[in-house]
Scaffold this motif. Structure first.
Motif, PDB file in Angstrom:
ATOM      1  N   ILE A   6      -1.421   0.179   4.638  1.00  0.00           N
ATOM      2  CA  ILE A   6      -1.335   0.540   3.205  1.00  0.00           C
ATOM      3  C   ILE A   6      -1.454  -0.923   2.607  1.00  0.00           C
ATOM      4  O   ILE A   6      -0.993  -1.749   2.965  1.00  0.00           O
ATOM      5  CB  ILE A   6      -0.008   0.969   2.892  1.00  0.00           C
ATOM      6  CG1 ILE A   6       0.173   2.588   2.801  1.00  0.00           C
ATOM      7  CG2 ILE A   6       0.638   0.453   1.326  1.00  0.00           C
ATOM      8  CD1 ILE A   6       1.510   3.229   2.274  1.00  0.00           C
ATOM      9  N   LEU A   7      -2.317  -0.879   1.543  1.00  0.00           N
ATOM     10  CA  LEU A   7      -2.281  -2.323   0.601  1.00  0.00           C
ATOM     11  C   LEU A   7      -2.209  -1.565  -0.869  1.00  0.00           C
ATOM     12  O   LEU A   7      -2.844  -0.437  -1.277  1.00  0.00           O
ATOM     13  CB  LEU A   7      -3.756  -2.954   0.709  1.00  0.00           C
ATOM     14  CG  LEU A   7      -3.779  -4.113  -0.177  1.00  0.00           C
ATOM     15  CD1 LEU A   7      -3.992  -5.339   0.491  1.00  0.00           C
ATOM     16  CD2 LEU A   7      -4.370  -3.625  -1.331  1.00  0.00           C
ATOM     17  N   THR A   8      -1.260  -2.252  -1.579  1.00  0.00           N
ATOM     18  CA  THR A   8      -1.092  -1.868  -2.848  1.00  0.00           C
ATOM     19  C   THR A   8      -0.902  -3.486  -3.624  1.00  0.00           C
ATOM     20  O   THR A   8      -0.707  -4.313  -2.739  1.00  0.00           O
ATOM     21  CB  THR A   8      -0.158  -0.729  -3.369  1.00  0.00           C
ATOM     22  OG1 THR A   8      -0.125  -0.623  -4.564  1.00  0.00           O
ATOM     23  CG2 THR A   8       0.992  -1.576  -2.988  1.00  0.00           C
ATOM     24  N   GLY A   9      -1.180  -3.483  -5.067  1.00  0.00           N
ATOM     25  CA  GLY A   9      -1.040  -4.812  -5.568  1.00  0.00           C
ATOM     26  C   GLY A   9      -0.604  -4.467  -7.226  1.00  0.00           C
ATOM     27  O   GLY A   9      -0.732  -3.321  -7.665  1.00  0.00           O
ATOM     28  N   ILE A  10      -0.558  -5.755  -7.572  1.00  0.00           N
ATOM     29  CA  ILE A  10      -0.168  -5.700  -8.921  1.00  0.00           C
ATOM     30  C   ILE A  10      -0.701  -6.954  -9.514  1.00  0.00           C
ATOM     31  O   ILE A  10      -0.814  -8.142  -8.913  1.00  0.00           O
ATOM     32  CB  ILE A  10       1.338  -5.710  -9.154  1.00  0.00           C
ATOM     33  CG1 ILE A  10       1.677  -5.879 -10.572  1.00  0.00           C
ATOM     34  CG2 ILE A  10       1.955  -6.918  -8.275  1.00  0.00           C
ATOM     35  CD1 ILE A  10       3.364  -5.218 -10.772  1.00  0.00           C
ATOM     36  N   SER A 136     -14.034  -6.764  -6.492  1.00  0.00           N
ATOM     37  CA  SER A 136     -13.120  -7.524  -5.768  1.00  0.00           C
ATOM     38  C   SER A 136     -11.842  -6.693  -5.595  1.00  0.00           C
ATOM     39  O   SER A 136     -11.093  -7.063  -4.302  1.00  0.00           O
ATOM     40  CB  SER A 136     -12.769  -8.734  -6.808  1.00  0.00           C
ATOM     41  OG  SER A 136     -11.662  -9.362  -6.436  1.00  0.00           O
ATOM     42  N   GLN A 137     -11.342  -5.780  -6.224  1.00  0.00           N
ATOM     43  CA  GLN A 137     -10.093  -4.878  -5.765  1.00  0.00           C
ATOM     44  C   GLN A 137     -10.643  -4.156  -4.501  1.00  0.00           C
ATOM     45  O   GLN A 137      -9.697  -3.898  -3.708  1.00  0.00           O
ATOM     46  CB  GLN A 137      -9.799  -4.218  -6.920  1.00  0.00           C
ATOM     47  CG  GLN A 137      -8.653  -3.195  -6.620  1.00  0.00           C
ATOM     48  CD  GLN A 137      -7.801  -2.952  -7.867  1.00  0.00           C
ATOM     49  OE1 GLN A 137      -7.797  -3.617  -8.910  1.00  0.00           O
ATOM     50  NE2 GLN A 137      -7.232  -1.737  -7.662  1.00  0.00           N
ATOM     51  N   ALA A 138     -11.817  -3.728  -4.415  1.00  0.00           N
ATOM     52  CA  ALA A 138     -12.288  -3.046  -3.235  1.00  0.00           C
ATOM     53  C   ALA A 138     -12.024  -3.933  -2.057  1.00  0.00           C
ATOM     54  O   ALA A 138     -11.812  -3.624  -0.992  1.00  0.00           O
ATOM     55  CB  ALA A 138     -13.906  -2.700  -3.391  1.00  0.00           C
ATOM     56  N   ALA A 139     -12.332  -5.311  -2.233  1.00  0.00           N
ATOM     57  CA  ALA A 139     -12.268  -6.313  -1.261  1.00  0.00           C
ATOM     58  C   ALA A 139     -10.765  -6.380  -0.806  1.00  0.00           C
ATOM     59  O   ALA A 139     -10.349  -6.547   0.410  1.00  0.00           O
ATOM     60  CB  ALA A 139     -12.758  -7.495  -1.477  1.00  0.00           C
ATOM     61  N   ASP A 140     -10.040  -6.310  -1.869  1.00  0.00           N
ATOM     62  CA  ASP A 140      -8.484  -6.366  -1.576  1.00  0.00           C
ATOM     63  C   ASP A 140      -7.932  -5.418  -0.511  1.00  0.00           C
ATOM     64  O   ASP A 140      -7.218  -5.462   0.196  1.00  0.00           O
ATOM     65  CB  ASP A 140      -7.619  -6.118  -2.960  1.00  0.00           C
ATOM     66  CG  ASP A 140      -7.778  -7.589  -3.965  1.00  0.00           C
ATOM     67  OD1 ASP A 140      -8.149  -8.428  -3.544  1.00  0.00           O
ATOM     68  OD2 ASP A 140      -7.576  -6.978  -5.306  1.00  0.00           O
ATOM     69  N   ILE A 141      -8.481  -4.043  -0.699  1.00  0.00           N
ATOM     70  CA  ILE A 141      -8.121  -2.887  -0.070  1.00  0.00           C
ATOM     71  C   ILE A 141      -8.926  -2.917   1.272  1.00  0.00           C
ATOM     72  O   ILE A 141      -8.176  -2.475   2.316  1.00  0.00           O
ATOM     73  CB  ILE A 141      -8.604  -1.508  -0.954  1.00  0.00           C
ATOM     74  CG1 ILE A 141      -7.727  -1.553  -2.190  1.00  0.00           C
ATOM     75  CG2 ILE A 141      -8.392  -0.492  -0.151  1.00  0.00           C
ATOM     76  CD1 ILE A 141      -8.291  -0.648  -3.299  1.00  0.00           C
ATOM     77  N   LEU A 142      -9.996  -3.221   1.122  1.00  0.00           N
ATOM     78  CA  LEU A 142     -10.885  -3.103   2.654  1.00  0.00           C
ATOM     79  C   LEU A 142     -10.697  -4.397   3.257  1.00  0.00           C
ATOM     80  O   LEU A 142     -10.867  -4.340   4.703  1.00  0.00           O
ATOM     81  CB  LEU A 142     -12.426  -3.299   2.375  1.00  0.00           C
ATOM     82  CG  LEU A 142     -12.814  -1.783   1.449  1.00  0.00           C
ATOM     83  CD1 LEU A 142     -14.154  -1.846   1.124  1.00  0.00           C
ATOM     84  CD2 LEU A 142     -12.401  -0.685   2.497  1.00  0.00           C
ATOM     85  N   LEU A 148      -4.704   3.933   3.192  1.00  0.00           N
ATOM     86  CA  LEU A 148      -3.975   4.288   1.850  1.00  0.00           C
ATOM     87  C   LEU A 148      -3.546   3.336   0.865  1.00  0.00           C
ATOM     88  O   LEU A 148      -3.173   2.357   1.184  1.00  0.00           O
ATOM     89  CB  LEU A 148      -2.426   5.056   2.322  1.00  0.00           C
ATOM     90  CG  LEU A 148      -1.948   6.349   1.699  1.00  0.00           C
ATOM     91  CD1 LEU A 148      -2.916   7.494   1.941  1.00  0.00           C
ATOM     92  CD2 LEU A 148      -0.679   6.508   2.312  1.00  0.00           C
ATOM     93  N   VAL A 149      -3.762   3.749  -0.424  1.00  0.00           N
ATOM     94  CA  VAL A 149      -3.397   2.934  -1.454  1.00  0.00           C
ATOM     95  C   VAL A 149      -2.581   3.554  -2.373  1.00  0.00           C
ATOM     96  O   VAL A 149      -2.817   4.454  -3.346  1.00  0.00           O
ATOM     97  CB  VAL A 149      -4.790   2.461  -2.184  1.00  0.00           C
ATOM     98  CG1 VAL A 149      -4.486   1.324  -3.152  1.00  0.00           C
ATOM     99  CG2 VAL A 149      -5.831   2.124  -1.214  1.00  0.00           C
ATOM    100  N   PRO A 150      -1.179   3.367  -2.343  1.00  0.00           N
ATOM    101  CA  PRO A 150      -0.359   4.067  -3.476  1.00  0.00           C
ATOM    102  C   PRO A 150      -0.525   3.281  -4.960  1.00  0.00           C
ATOM    103  O   PRO A 150      -0.490   2.210  -4.991  1.00  0.00           O
ATOM    104  CB  PRO A 150       1.074   3.862  -2.961  1.00  0.00           C
ATOM    105  CG  PRO A 150       0.813   2.727  -1.802  1.00  0.00           C
ATOM    106  CD  PRO A 150      -0.544   2.366  -1.567  1.00  0.00           C
TER     107      PRO A 150
HETATM  108  N1  TRP Z   1      -5.618  -3.374 -10.602  1.00  0.00           N
HETATM  109  C1  TRP Z   1      -4.395  -3.153 -10.302  1.00  0.00           C
HETATM  110  C2  TRP Z   1      -3.519  -3.363 -11.546  1.00  0.00           C
HETATM  111  O1  TRP Z   1      -3.671  -3.371 -12.527  1.00  0.00           O
HETATM  112  C3  TRP Z   1      -3.862  -4.523  -9.492  1.00  0.00           C
HETATM  113  C4  TRP Z   1      -4.501  -4.417  -8.168  1.00  0.00           C
HETATM  114  C5  TRP Z   1      -5.186  -5.377  -7.492  1.00  0.00           C
HETATM  115  C6  TRP Z   1      -4.485  -3.567  -6.984  1.00  0.00           C
HETATM  116  N2  TRP Z   1      -5.658  -5.411  -6.336  1.00  0.00           N
HETATM  117  C7  TRP Z   1      -5.465  -4.024  -5.993  1.00  0.00           C
HETATM  118  C8  TRP Z   1      -3.995  -2.351  -6.761  1.00  0.00           C
HETATM  119  C9  TRP Z   1      -5.536  -3.323  -4.877  1.00  0.00           C
HETATM  120  C10 TRP Z   1      -4.113  -1.679  -5.667  1.00  0.00           C
HETATM  121  C11 TRP Z   1      -5.041  -2.054  -4.612  1.00  0.00           C
HETATM  122  O2  TRP Z   1      -2.178  -3.436 -11.362  1.00  0.00           O
END
Ligand code: TRP
Length: 334
Positions: A6-10, A136-142, A148-150
């Motif tokens: 899983i990768l997710t972000g904020i 760039s967010q696609a790169a975060d995930i890949l 899976l991305v919650p």
């Molecule tokens: N765009 C997301 C937000 O607004 C933050 C985010 C950055 C993110 N990279 C991500 C979310 C990768 C899921 C996967 O909060």
């Protein structure tokens, strides 16, 4: 069998509130045991529309980590990583951008909404990096090759874009990336204290995870309820009423909630009692969170350690991904 990843972000723009808890953190807590998790603090993404406030982003990074630790997201289970400290992300962004049709980015509804908001509400210039952040967010995930991305509903277009980019990359160069799936939570979003459909700092209708109990009390006592209910002996509406939405989300005494709902419908309980009980329930929920936050606030080194370890862990995997990517593309020269 290896755990799914899983990768997710904020985006670090400030401390977190109850809306973040219901919409994201609660789900992450449930996933951290079952999956190999990467929790990304997307400071470089925040930079794309806050380049004039690096100090604010930096401060927010630590607020976010403190809130994560406070709700018991565990850095020994999932990795806490800082986006700007993962240089492989930016290399991968370029390779992905090179197989991404501009038209796909242009029609992303979340990006369109945000661009409109930036122009109309904040009156700021939209940067080149901002227009490209979904890639760039696609790169975060890949980068960690996540399965899976919650995320919240608003992020789904970004996950769809990520899948499309991964599909194109794999088709051209051979399979490197799994196609990640979005996982949208059941509850999703929490209404604001003013009854508006989303708790959001810019709307000023938030209860922060770090709010002291007195502040929570004040905010709850001022909460929007059923506007048609002018007196306590008039039957009130429970459905869609923010105080009851919060009771149902946070009050662990379900019998108390049922009793309040029943009496509210019959006009046999005042707003004050409902709110006092909500204050008590929220503070019971927030007390241990505030306690753990205070613990980590005075132990900055533990926070740094969590970030260093998590970022290193993700980098190892990211470096391996970049090796595979360059090999597949045939861009290794010596
Ligand atoms: N765009 C997301 C937000 O607004 C933050 C985010 C950055 C993110 N990279 C991500 C979310 C990768 C899921 C996967 O909060």
């Amino acid at each position: 069998m290896a755990k799914q990843r899983i990768l997710t972000g904020i985006r670090p723009t400030g401390a977190l509130h109850l809306g973040h808890y219901v919409g994201a953190l609660k789900q992450w807590l449930e996933l951290q045991d079952e999956y190999e998790c990467f929790f990304l603090i997307a400071d470089a993404q925040a930079l794309t529309d806050h380049a004039d406030d690096v100090a604010g982003i930096r401060k927010a990074v630590f607020e976010v980590v403190l809130d994560w630790l406070a709700v018991e997201l565990d850095p020994r289970k999932g990795a806490f990583a800082i986006q700007s400290m993962l240089p492989e992300t930016f290399e991968l962004t370029h390779y992905l951008a090179s197989v991404t049709p501009q038209s796909l980015v242009d029609r992303n509804p979340t990006l369109k909404d945000e661009v409109k908001q930036l122009k109309e509400q904040r009156g700021v210039t939209v940067t080149h990096a901002f227009m490209g952040y979904p890639v760039s967010q696609a790169a975060d995930i890949l980068l960690p090759r996540a399965n899976l991305v919650p995320v919240g509903e608003d992020q789904v277009p970004h996950i769809e874009l990520t899948r499309e980019i991964a599909r194109r990359f794999n088709r051209i160069y051979g399979k490197v990336f799994p196609l990640p799936r979005a996982k949208v939570g059941v509850i999703g979003r929490l209404v604001g204290t003013d009854g508006k459909d989303k708790m959001s700092k810019s709307l000023g209708n938030v209860i922060m995870l770090s709010d002291p109990s007195k502040v929570v009390e004040k905010k709850v006592m001022a909460m929007y309820t059923d506007p048609k209910r002018v007196r306590a002996d008039v039957p009130g509406t429970v459905e869609g009423n923010p105080v009851f939405i919060y009771h149902n989300a946070f009050n662990t005494d379900k019998a108390e909630v049922r009793d309040l709902e029943e009496r509210y419908r019959k006009g046999k309980v005042g707003d004050v009692e409902v709110k006092e009980k909500l204050t008590r329930a929220l503070n019971a929920f927030l007390d241990p969170i505030r306690e753990r936050r205070a613990y980590f606030e005075t132990r900055h080194q533990l926070v740094i350690d969590a970030l260093v370890r998590g970022t290193e862990r993700e980098r190892k995997i990211g470096e391996e991904t970049i090796r595979q990517v360059r090999k597949a593309m045939g861009i290794h020269y010596f």
